[in-house]
Design a protein around this motif. Sequence first.
Motif, PDB file in Angstrom:
ATOM      1  N   GLU A 178      14.296   3.516  -4.457  1.00  9.46           N
ATOM      2  CA  GLU A 178      14.647   3.219  -5.642  1.00  9.46           C
ATOM      3  C   GLU A 178      13.509   3.614  -6.460  1.00  9.46           C
ATOM      4  N   ARG A 179      12.264   3.554  -6.460  1.00 11.03           N
ATOM      5  CA  ARG A 179      11.262   3.848  -7.102  1.00 11.03           C
ATOM      6  C   ARG A 179      11.290   5.364  -7.566  1.00 11.03           C
ATOM      7  N   ALA A 180      11.469   6.305  -6.313  1.00  9.42           N
ATOM      8  CA  ALA A 180      11.377   7.563  -6.388  1.00  9.42           C
ATOM      9  C   ALA A 180      12.654   7.863  -7.349  1.00  9.42           C
ATOM     10  N   ARG A 181      13.880   7.601  -7.212  1.00  7.23           N
ATOM     11  CA  ARG A 181      14.963   7.951  -7.737  1.00  7.23           C
ATOM     12  C   ARG A 181      14.685   8.029  -9.407  1.00  7.23           C
ATOM     13  N   ALA A 182      13.998   7.040  -9.902  1.00  5.17           N
ATOM     14  CA  ALA A 182      13.551   6.972 -11.116  1.00  5.17           C
ATOM     15  C   ALA A 182      12.333   7.822 -11.528  1.00  5.17           C
ATOM     16  N   ASP A 183      11.404   7.895 -10.838  1.00  2.82           N
ATOM     17  CA  ASP A 183      10.072   8.752 -10.997  1.00  2.82           C
ATOM     18  C   ASP A 183      10.462  10.273 -10.796  1.00  2.82           C
ATOM     19  N   LEU A 184      11.177  10.505  -9.861  1.00  7.52           N
ATOM     20  CA  LEU A 184      11.618  12.050  -9.653  1.00  7.52           C
ATOM     21  C   LEU A 184      12.795  12.351 -10.414  1.00  7.52           C
ATOM     22  N   ARG A 185      13.655  11.410 -10.841  1.00  7.07           N
ATOM     23  CA  ARG A 185      14.877  11.809 -11.802  1.00  7.07           C
ATOM     24  C   ARG A 185      15.817  12.686 -10.875  1.00  7.07           C
ATOM     25  N   CYS A 186      15.854  11.919  -9.719  1.00  9.45           N
ATOM     26  CA  CYS A 186      16.768  12.551  -8.566  1.00  9.45           C
ATOM     27  C   CYS A 186      17.528  11.604  -7.828  1.00  9.45           C
ATOM     28  N   GLU A 187      18.890  11.384  -7.778  1.00 13.65           N
ATOM     29  CA  GLU A 187      19.816  10.458  -7.073  1.00 13.65           C
ATOM     30  C   GLU A 187      19.654  10.566  -5.522  1.00 13.65           C
ATOM     31  N   ARG A 188      19.490  11.814  -4.857  1.00 14.21           N
ATOM     32  CA  ARG A 188      19.308  11.913  -3.553  1.00 14.21           C
ATOM     33  C   ARG A 188      17.933  12.002  -3.106  1.00 14.21           C
ATOM     34  N   THR A 189      17.101  10.923  -2.678  1.00 19.38           N
ATOM     35  CA  THR A 189      15.890  11.056  -1.990  1.00 19.38           C
ATOM     36  C   THR A 189      16.037  10.514  -0.672  1.00 19.38           C
ATOM     37  N   SER A 190      15.058  10.787   0.052  1.00 16.09           N
ATOM     38  CA  SER A 190      14.751  10.673   1.608  1.00 16.09           C
ATOM     39  C   SER A 190      13.234  10.049   1.816  1.00 16.09           C
ATOM     40  N   ALA A 191      13.097   8.812   2.291  1.00 15.29           N
ATOM     41  CA  ALA A 191      11.717   8.134   2.494  1.00 15.29           C
ATOM     42  C   ALA A 191      11.715   8.164   4.008  1.00 15.29           C
ATOM     43  N   SER A 192      10.311   8.267   4.225  1.00 16.65           N
ATOM     44  CA  SER A 192       9.535   8.256   5.564  1.00 16.65           C
ATOM     45  C   SER A 192       8.175   7.529   5.376  1.00 16.65           C
ATOM     46  N   ILE A 193       8.216   6.770   6.661  1.00 15.32           N
ATOM     47  CA  ILE A 193       6.824   6.114   6.872  1.00 15.32           C
ATOM     48  C   ILE A 193       5.749   7.116   7.050  1.00 15.32           C
ATOM     49  N   VAL A 194       4.878   7.009   6.390  1.00 17.55           N
ATOM     50  CA  VAL A 194       3.416   7.831   6.716  1.00 17.55           C
ATOM     51  C   VAL A 194       2.494   6.986   7.772  1.00 17.55           C
ATOM     52  N   THR A 195       2.164   5.880   7.041  1.00 16.00           N
ATOM     53  CA  THR A 195       1.441   5.042   7.945  1.00 16.00           C
ATOM     54  C   THR A 195       1.979   3.595   7.719  1.00 16.00           C
ATOM     55  N   GLU A 196       1.467   2.593   8.663  1.00 14.26           N
ATOM     56  CA  GLU A 196       1.930   1.412   8.566  1.00 14.26           C
ATOM     57  C   GLU A 196       0.676   0.458   9.249  1.00 14.26           C
ATOM     58  N   ALA A 197       0.362  -0.776   8.510  1.00 14.80           N
ATOM     59  CA  ALA A 197      -0.577  -1.746   9.172  1.00 14.80           C
ATOM     60  C   ALA A 197      -0.198  -3.127   8.801  1.00 14.80           C
ATOM     61  N   GLU A 198      -0.820  -3.988   9.525  1.00 11.28           N
ATOM     62  CA  GLU A 198      -0.653  -5.266   8.958  1.00 11.28           C
ATOM     63  C   GLU A 198      -2.221  -5.676   8.138  1.00 11.28           C
ATOM     64  N   GLU A 199      -2.025  -6.102   7.138  1.00 13.29           N
ATOM     65  CA  GLU A 199      -3.557  -6.479   6.516  1.00 13.29           C
ATOM     66  C   GLU A 199      -3.859  -7.967   6.174  1.00 13.29           C
ATOM     67  N   PRO A 200      -4.766  -8.671   5.957  1.00 16.60           N
ATOM     68  CA  PRO A 200      -4.912  -9.941   5.669  1.00 16.60           C
ATOM     69  C   PRO A 200      -5.032  -9.642   3.956  1.00 16.60           C
ATOM     70  N   GLY A 201      -4.496 -10.791   3.558  1.00 13.91           N
ATOM     71  CA  GLY A 201      -4.456 -10.907   1.833  1.00 13.91           C
ATOM     72  C   GLY A 201      -5.274 -12.175   1.503  1.00 13.91           C
ATOM     73  N   PRO A 202      -5.942 -11.795   0.311  1.00 15.32           N
ATOM     74  CA  PRO A 202      -6.650 -13.198  -0.315  1.00 15.32           C
ATOM     75  C   PRO A 202      -5.828 -14.150  -0.374  1.00 15.32           C
ATOM     76  N   PRO A 203      -5.876 -15.506  -0.539  1.00 12.80           N
ATOM     77  CA  PRO A 203      -7.266 -15.980  -0.263  1.00 12.80           C
ATOM     78  C   PRO A 203      -7.374 -16.655   1.054  1.00 12.80           C
ATOM     79  N   LEU A 204      -6.231 -16.788   1.787  1.00  9.46           N
ATOM     80  CA  LEU A 204      -6.309 -17.566   2.980  1.00  9.46           C
ATOM     81  C   LEU A 204      -6.288 -16.482   4.367  1.00  9.46           C
ATOM     82  N   GLY A 205      -5.953 -15.350   3.893  1.00 14.27           N
ATOM     83  CA  GLY A 205      -5.681 -14.128   5.145  1.00 14.27           C
ATOM     84  C   GLY A 205      -4.497 -14.110   5.668  1.00 14.27           C
ATOM     85  N   GLU A 206      -3.504 -14.590   4.565  1.00 17.18           N
ATOM     86  CA  GLU A 206      -2.103 -14.328   5.265  1.00 17.18           C
ATOM     87  C   GLU A 206      -1.558 -12.985   5.201  1.00 17.18           C
TER      88      GLU A 206
END
Length: 109
Positions: free
Chosen positions: A48-76
């Motif tokens: 959705e973001r790329a369609r606006a940024d690239l001004r292109c209706e036909r986009t294809s997304a792929s995962i480069v990296t993925e990870a679980e990270e703790p967020g502040p303040p409780l480490g969720e």
Amino acid sequence: MRSTRFPYRRIHPRTGSVTLLAWLLTGCVSDAELLSENTAVALRTANERARADLRCERTSASIVTEAEEPGPPLGELYSAYRVRVEGCGKQVVYRIECRDEKICAVLAP
């Protein structure tokens, strides 16, 4: 007997730790489960973001990296992805955070 106040119920001093541990374990999911739940939403958010940024209706997304990270303040834990999107001869890479399987956000570079 004295009891300790907990957000949802009172915990008895002698059996409270067992009750609390059981309560915490029932809500736990593995990193792989959390990542797989959020992947589809992360890809859709990037497209959705790329369609606006690239001004292109036909986009294809792929995962480069993925990870679980703790967020502040409780480490969720949250899911963090780098997603590459291509379309109309252009390409962009976004960093995306997902707090649950419905809410993902593109982070500013």
